[in-house]
Design a protein around this motif. Structure first.
Motif, mmCIF file in Angstrom:
data_model
loop_
_atom_site.group_PDB
_atom_site.id
_atom_site.type_symbol
_atom_site.label_atom_id
_atom_site.label_comp_id
_atom_site.label_asym_id
_atom_site.label_seq_id
_atom_site.Cartn_x
_atom_site.Cartn_y
_atom_site.Cartn_z
ATOM 1 N N ALA A 1 0.830 -1.200 0.000
ATOM 2 C CA ALA A 1 0.000 0.000 0.000
ATOM 3 C C ALA A 1 0.870 1.258 0.000
ATOM 4 N N MET A 2 2.018 1.180 0.660
ATOM 5 C CA MET A 2 2.917 2.328 0.727
ATOM 6 C C MET A 2 3.705 2.516 -0.564
ATOM 7 N N TYR A 3 3.918 1.409 -1.289
ATOM 8 C CA TYR A 3 4.748 1.477 -2.490
ATOM 9 C C TYR A 3 4.147 0.583 -3.569
ATOM 10 N N PRO A 4 2.941 0.915 -4.037
ATOM 11 C CA PRO A 4 2.214 0.024 -4.944
ATOM 12 C C PRO A 4 2.871 -0.185 -6.298
ATOM 13 N N GLN A 5 3.686 0.761 -6.737
ATOM 14 C CA GLN A 5 4.305 0.624 -8.060
ATOM 15 C C GLN A 5 5.519 -0.293 -8.059
ATOM 16 N N ASN A 6 5.923 -0.761 -6.900
ATOM 17 C CA ASN A 6 7.097 -1.616 -6.811
ATOM 18 C C ASN A 6 6.706 -3.073 -7.026
ATOM 19 N N GLN A 7 7.097 -3.642 -8.142
ATOM 20 C CA GLN A 7 6.731 -5.019 -8.476
ATOM 21 C C GLN A 7 7.528 -6.043 -7.672
ATOM 22 N N GLU A 8 8.727 -5.677 -7.261
ATOM 23 C CA GLU A 8 9.563 -6.645 -6.547
ATOM 24 C C GLU A 8 8.955 -7.020 -5.201
ATOM 25 N N MET A 9 8.374 -6.032 -4.508
ATOM 26 C CA MET A 9 7.716 -6.346 -3.241
ATOM 27 C C MET A 9 6.624 -7.386 -3.444
ATOM 28 N N LYS A 10 5.819 -7.150 -4.474
ATOM 29 C CA LYS A 10 4.714 -8.063 -4.771
ATOM 30 C C LYS A 10 5.254 -9.445 -5.162
ATOM 31 N N TYR A 11 6.352 -9.438 -5.908
ATOM 32 C CA TYR A 11 6.923 -10.700 -6.380
ATOM 33 C C TYR A 11 7.410 -11.567 -5.221
ATOM 34 N N TRP A 12 8.222 -10.990 -4.340
ATOM 35 C CA TRP A 12 8.772 -11.798 -3.255
ATOM 36 C C TRP A 12 7.711 -12.166 -2.224
ATOM 37 N N HIS A 13 6.699 -11.336 -2.096
ATOM 38 C CA HIS A 13 5.541 -11.704 -1.282
ATOM 39 C C HIS A 13 4.924 -12.985 -1.845
ATOM 40 N N ALA A 14 4.763 -13.014 -3.172
ATOM 41 C CA ALA A 14 4.178 -14.186 -3.824
ATOM 42 C C ALA A 14 5.038 -15.423 -3.627
#
Length: 318
Positions: free
Chosen positions: A252-265
Motif C-alpha cells: 500500500a505504501m509502495y504500490p508501483q514496486n513489483q519486486e515487493m509483490k513478487y517476493w511476497h508471492a
C-alpha cells in the motif's frame, strides 16, 4: 578587504561550500540519533552529516571542515562532552570563523558553533537533545522554524521529525540560492556487533530539483521495506495473518514496486499458499514477463520449493 584576504588564507579550495541548514537530534525514548541536511550544493550528504552508533552525531557546514566529523566523533568516543569536543576542534582551526558545526552525544547533550564570518543570515539554536543550524539563509527565522517544527512533532519517529524540521526551514525560504541535495542519517543508541549495519537509515539525494520531496519519498520506501522485512520474519515464524498484514502495508505504501509483490508471492508459495501466490504473480508477470524467467531459476538454488505439479502452474501462468 583585509578580512576577505584572511578568509581566503584559511579556506581551502577543496573544502565543500555547504552553505545549508541542518539538524542533529536524539529520540529520548528510543535513544537513536539523527542528522538531517539540505543544501544548494552537490552531494551535501557526503560532507555535512557524520554519525556513529552509541557515540553521537556531527553536522559540519558553511565552509566545511570535514575533519570535524571524524575528529568530533572520536572525541565523543573518548568521553569528551560535546562542548569539550567543540572547543578542541575549534582551537586549532584557523578557519573557525567561517565554520558552522554542531555535535550531539549518546546522552543527548549538544554543542554548536556559528562563526562570525558565516554568510548571513546564519545562526543556530540548541534545545533539549537537538540543535538546528543554518547559514546563507534567505531570512533569519529559518532555524527558529526548524526548532519549533521539531519540538511540536514529539511522538513521531525521529527520522520523520527531522524531515519535518527541514521542511519547515524550506517553508521559511531556506537557502538563499535555492536547493539541490539532502541527506538523512539515523544510528541507534548502542553499537551492535556488526558495525556495518549500525546506520539504520542512510538516505541521500545528491542532485535534485526538489531534494526534500525526494528524501521524503525515499523515507517512505524505507518504511515500506521495513514492513516487508517484518512480513518475512512473521512468515518464518508461521504467523501467516501477521505476515499478510505486513506485506499489505508495504504494498500500500509502495504500490508501483513489483519486486515487493513478487517476493511476497514467492514467500506465499513456499508456505503452501500457491493460489495466493498465483494471484500476485499474474499481476507481476503482466508488467514484465522477465519475472517468470526469474521464477524458473529459483528452484535450482532452493529459493522456490514446490512439488512439480505446483511449479508447473506457477511457471505456466500467463
Amino acid at each position: 578587504m583585509a578580512r576577505q584576504h584572511k578568509k581566503a588564507q584559511v579556506v581551502k579550495s577543496k573544502e565543500p561550500l555547504a552553505h545549508t541548514y541542518s539538524i542533529i537530534a536524539r529520540d529520548p525514548v528510543a535513544g537513536e540519533m539523527a542528522v538531517g541536511v539540505q543544501s544548494h550544493w552537490f552531494s551535501a550528504g557526503t560532507a555535512v552529516p557524520w554519525a556513529e552508533a552509541g557515540v553521537g552525531v556531527v553536522a559540519t557546514q558553511s565552509f566545511v571542515n570535514k575533519s570535524f566529523g571524524v575528529r568530533g566523533l572520536a572525541l565523543l568516543k573518548e568521553g569528551k562532552s560535546p562542548e569539550e569536543a567543540l572547543d578542541i576542534l575549534l582551537a586549532d582551526d584557523e578557519g573557525r570563523e567561517v565554520r558552522q558545526v554542531a555535535l550531539l552525544d549518546a546522552q543527548g547533550r549538544v554543542a554548536a558553533h556559528t562563526g562570525s564570518q558565516c554568510i548571513r543570515y546564519a545562526g543556530h539554536l540548541t534545545g533539549k537533545q537537538f540543535s538546528v543550524q543554518a547559514n546563507m539563509m534567505l531570512h533569519p527565522k529559518v532555524w527558529q522554524a526548524m526548532a519549533k517544527a521539531f519540538e511540536t512533532s514529539a511522538g513521531k519517529p525521529l527520522a520523520e521529525r527531522v524531515l519535518l524540521a527541514m521542511e519547515a526551514a524550506e517553508k521559511e525560504g531556506g537557502d538563499i540560492r535555492g536547493k539541490q541535495s539532502a541527506a538523512l542519517v539515523v544510528v541507534p543508541d548502542k553499537a551492535g556487533s556488526q558495525p556495518w549495519n549500525d546506520k539504520t537509515i542512510d538516505l541521500r539525494v545528491d542532485d535534485h530539483a526538489h531534494p526534500l520531496e525526494e528524501l521524503a519519498r525515499l523515507l517512505k520506501i524505507y518504511r515500506a521495506y521495513e514492513h516487508m522485512n517484518n512480513g518475512d520474519e512473521a512468515m518464518e515464524q508461521g504467523q501467516m495473518a501477521e505476515a499478510v498484514a505486513e506485506y499489505s502495508k508495504a504494498q500500500a505504501m509502495y504500490p508501483q514496486n513489483q519486486e515487493m509483490k513478487y517476493w511476497h508471492a514467492i514467500t506465499l508459495a513456499n508456505n503452501g499458499n500457491v493460489n495466493g501466490a498465483l494471484k500476485l504473480l499474474k499481476e507481476v508477470y503482466r508488467k514484465d514477463k522477465k519475472w517468470r524467467d526469474l521464477t524458473s531459476r529459483l528452484p535450482e538454488v532452493g529459493m522456490l520449493m514446490l512439488p512439480e505439479k505446483e511449479l508447473v502452474r506457477v511457471l505456466a501462468l500467463e
